[in-house]
Scaffold this motif. Structure first.
Motif, short mmCIF file in Angstrom:
data_model
loop_
_atom_site.label_atom_id
_atom_site.label_comp_id
_atom_site.label_asym_id
_atom_site.label_seq_id
_atom_site.Cartn_x
_atom_site.Cartn_y
_atom_site.Cartn_z
N VAL A 185 0.77 -1.17 0.06
CA VAL A 185 0.01 0.26 0.03
C VAL A 185 0.80 1.12 0.18
O VAL A 185 0.62 2.18 -0.61
CB VAL A 185 -0.90 -0.02 1.18
CG1 VAL A 185 -1.79 1.22 1.40
CG2 VAL A 185 -1.96 -1.09 0.98
N LEU A 186 2.07 1.31 0.71
CA LEU A 186 2.79 2.34 0.87
C LEU A 186 3.49 2.76 -0.79
O LEU A 186 3.57 3.40 -1.08
CB LEU A 186 3.95 2.07 1.95
CG LEU A 186 5.12 3.34 1.95
CD1 LEU A 186 4.09 4.56 2.47
CD2 LEU A 186 5.91 2.92 2.92
N VAL A 187 3.90 1.61 -1.28
CA VAL A 187 4.31 1.75 -2.65
C VAL A 187 3.52 2.29 -3.53
O VAL A 187 3.85 3.14 -4.28
CB VAL A 187 5.18 0.53 -2.96
CG1 VAL A 187 5.48 0.66 -4.57
CG2 VAL A 187 6.24 0.06 -2.19
N ARG A 188 2.42 1.51 -3.52
CA ARG A 188 1.19 2.17 -4.32
C ARG A 188 0.82 3.58 -4.34
O ARG A 188 0.43 4.22 -5.11
CB ARG A 188 0.14 1.18 -4.26
CG ARG A 188 -1.07 1.69 -5.11
CD ARG A 188 -2.41 0.61 -4.96
NE ARG A 188 -3.47 1.29 -5.45
CZ ARG A 188 -4.54 2.01 -4.76
NH1 ARG A 188 -4.23 2.55 -3.76
NH2 ARG A 188 -5.51 2.38 -5.76
N GLY A 189 0.86 3.90 -2.95
CA GLY A 189 0.36 5.48 -2.44
C GLY A 189 1.49 6.40 -3.18
O GLY A 189 1.15 7.35 -3.54
N PHE A 209 -7.14 4.94 3.12
CA PHE A 209 -6.78 3.70 2.91
C PHE A 209 -5.17 3.43 3.35
O PHE A 209 -4.91 2.53 3.91
CB PHE A 209 -6.71 3.29 1.39
CG PHE A 209 -6.57 1.82 1.06
CD1 PHE A 209 -7.38 1.01 1.58
CD2 PHE A 209 -5.48 1.44 0.50
CE1 PHE A 209 -6.92 -0.31 1.46
CE2 PHE A 209 -5.19 0.04 0.28
CZ PHE A 209 -6.18 -0.95 0.59
N LEU A 210 -4.52 4.39 3.53
CA LEU A 210 -3.05 4.54 3.76
C LEU A 210 -3.12 4.33 5.41
O LEU A 210 -2.36 3.84 6.08
CB LEU A 210 -2.14 5.82 3.49
CG LEU A 210 -1.81 5.60 2.10
CD1 LEU A 210 -0.97 7.10 1.75
CD2 LEU A 210 -0.56 4.68 1.78
N THR A 211 -4.09 5.04 6.09
CA THR A 211 -4.15 5.11 7.47
C THR A 211 -4.59 3.86 7.94
O THR A 211 -4.31 3.19 8.89
CB THR A 211 -5.21 6.25 8.05
OG1 THR A 211 -4.84 7.59 7.62
CG2 THR A 211 -5.25 6.39 9.45
N VAL A 212 -5.47 3.25 7.24
CA VAL A 212 -6.17 1.84 7.64
C VAL A 212 -4.77 0.99 7.39
O VAL A 212 -4.64 -0.10 8.19
CB VAL A 212 -7.27 1.47 6.75
CG1 VAL A 212 -7.51 0.00 6.77
CG2 VAL A 212 -8.51 2.32 6.88
#
Length: 352
Positions: free
Chosen positions: A264-268, A284-287
C-alpha cells in the motif's frame, strides 16, 4: 365571455410565497459540495478502523502484560529461562513497545500528530528500529529451531545476539531515515506521518526491500535449510519443540501485515507522484498503518493462547478469579456434614 377575470402579477413580482421560499433556501443550503461528501466518507472509514484497532490494541496490551507476568513467574520458579523462551520474551517486549508507539496514530485521528520535522523523523526512526528488531528476533528463533546449534555456539550467547540485532536494525533504520528525511525543514511543524508518501517511490521501495524482504528471506532460507535437515534425518519438522507452532503462526501473521502495509505504501507513493492522493486513498493509507500495528497485537494474543506455559498460567489465573468470585458459602457446601455421634447411656435397669 367569462365573468371571471385572471389576476396577473406585475412583471418582476415574485409569485412564490415566503414560506415556500424559506423551504427552498433551507434545502439548497444543506446540500454539501461533492468534495466535502468524499472527505466525510473518508473520515468515517478512518474512524471505524480506529475503533477496531483500539479494541485490538487494548487486547494486545493486556495480553502483553500477562505474558510478562507469566515469564516472570516462570523465571522465579526455574531460576533460568530456555534460550527460545528468552527470544520469545524479547519478541513480546518489542511488540508491546510497538503498541505503545502506535498511540500517535490512534489519539489524533482523523488528523495526525503535529510536531517538528526533527521530532517526526525521530518517531519514524524509532518505530522502524523496533519493528526491525522484532523481525530479526524471529530470524534468530528460526535459526535455533531449524538448525539447533550447540549451546556453545556464538549465536547462542545473549550479548552477541543482542548486539547483532540492535546494530543491524539501527543501520537499516538509519538508511531509511536518510532517504525519508525531514522534507520541510527540521524545526517546521506539520502533520507527522510515519512513512509519508511524499518521500517518494525510492523510500517506499527501499523500505519494502530492507525492512520486509531481507528479514523474511532470511527466515525462508533458514526454514528451507531446516526442512532439508529434518528430511535427511527422517524426523518431523519442528516436532520436538513447543515454540515451533507459535513461531510459524506469528511469522505468517506478521508476514501478511508487513506485506499489506509495504504494498500500500509503494502504491500510494506512485499515485502521489503521478496525480496526487484523494481522500479515500489517504484513508486507505491510514487503515494500512492500523493493519501494520495490528500484527503486534495479534502476535501477543497468539503467544498467549498457543504457548503452553503461558496458556497454563492463563488457565490458573482464570481459575483463581473464578474461585474469588464464587460466594464464600458455596465452596463449603460439601464440608458441612455432621459426623455421627453415638452415645451409649446405661439405664438403671441395665445396672440392676
Amino acid at each position: 365571455m367569462s365573468n371571471q377575470s385572471e389576476v396577473l402579477a406585475p412583471p418582476g413580482m415574485n409569485t412564490t410565497t415566503p414560506f415556500l421560499n424559506t423551504i427552498l433556501n433551507t434545502s439548497t443550503s444543506t446540500v454539501l459540495p461533492y468534495d466535502d461528501l468524499h472527505t466525510i466518507a473518508a473520515q468515517d472509514i478512518t474512524s471505524r478502523a480506529n475503533y477496531i484497532y483500539s479494541f485490538l490494541a487494548a487486547l494486545g496490551f493486556v495480553a502483553g502484560c500477562f505474558l510478562f507476568y507469566s515469564f516472570i513467574q516462570t523465571y522465579r520458579a526455574l531460576k533460568r529461562l530456555a534460550w527460545l523462551n528468552r527470544l520469545l520474551w524479547a519478541f513480546c517486549g518489542l511488540q508491546l513497545l510497538l503498541l505503545l508507539l502506535s498511540l500517535h496514530v490512534v489519539v489524533y485521528i482523523p488528523h495526525y500528530l503535529r510536531t517538528t520535522g526533527l521530532g517526526c523523523a525521530a518517531l519514524s526512526f524509532t518505530i522502524n528500529t523496533v519493528s526491525l528488531c522484532s523481525l530479526f528476533v524471529l530470524v534468530l528463533m528460526a535459526y535455533v529451531l531449524t538448525l539447533d546449534p550447540p549451546s556453545h555456539a556464538l549465536l547462542r550467547k545473549p550479548w552477541v545476539c543482542g548486539a547483532l540485532v540492535s546494530l543491524t536494525s539501527f543501520l537499516i533504520a538509519l538508511m531509511l531515515a536518510g532517504l525519508r528525511g525531514p522534507r520541510e525543514g527540521m524545526q517546521v511543524e506539520y502533520m507527522c506521518v510515519m512513512d509519508p508518501v511524499s518521500a517518494g517511490v525510492s523510500y517506499a521501495a527501499a523500505r519494502l526491500c530492507l525492512a520486509f524482504l531481507i528479514p523474511y528471506l532470511l527466515q525462508l532460507g533458514l526454514l528451507m535449510a531446516g526442512c532439508v535437515r529434518q528430511w535427511k534425518s527422517r524426523r518431523r519438522f519442528l516436532s520436538g519443540s513447543e515454540e515451533g507452532p507459535v513461531f510459524l503462526t506469528v511469522t505468517v501473521v506478521m508476514f501478511f501485515c508487513q506485506l499489506f502495509y509495504s504494498v500500500v505504501l509503494v502504491r500510494g507513493a506512485q499515485l502521489a507522484q503521478k496525480e496526487g492522493l484523494s481522500c479515500h486513498e489517504q484513508a486507505f493509507l491510514t487503515v494500512a498503518e492500523f493493519v501494520l500495528f495490528s500484527g503486534s497485537s495479534a502476535s501477543l494474543l497468539i503467544v498467549l493462547l498457543m504457548h503452553r506455559p503461558c496458556r497454563e498460567s492463563l488457565h490458573g489465573a482464570l481459575r483463581q478469579l473464578r474461585d474469588c468470585c464464587r460466594s464464600p458459602g458455596a465452596s463449603q457446601t460439601n464440608r458441612n456434614i455432621i459426623a455421627p455421634h453415638i452415645e451409649i447411656t446405661d439405664t438403671l435397669q441395665d445396672i440392676e
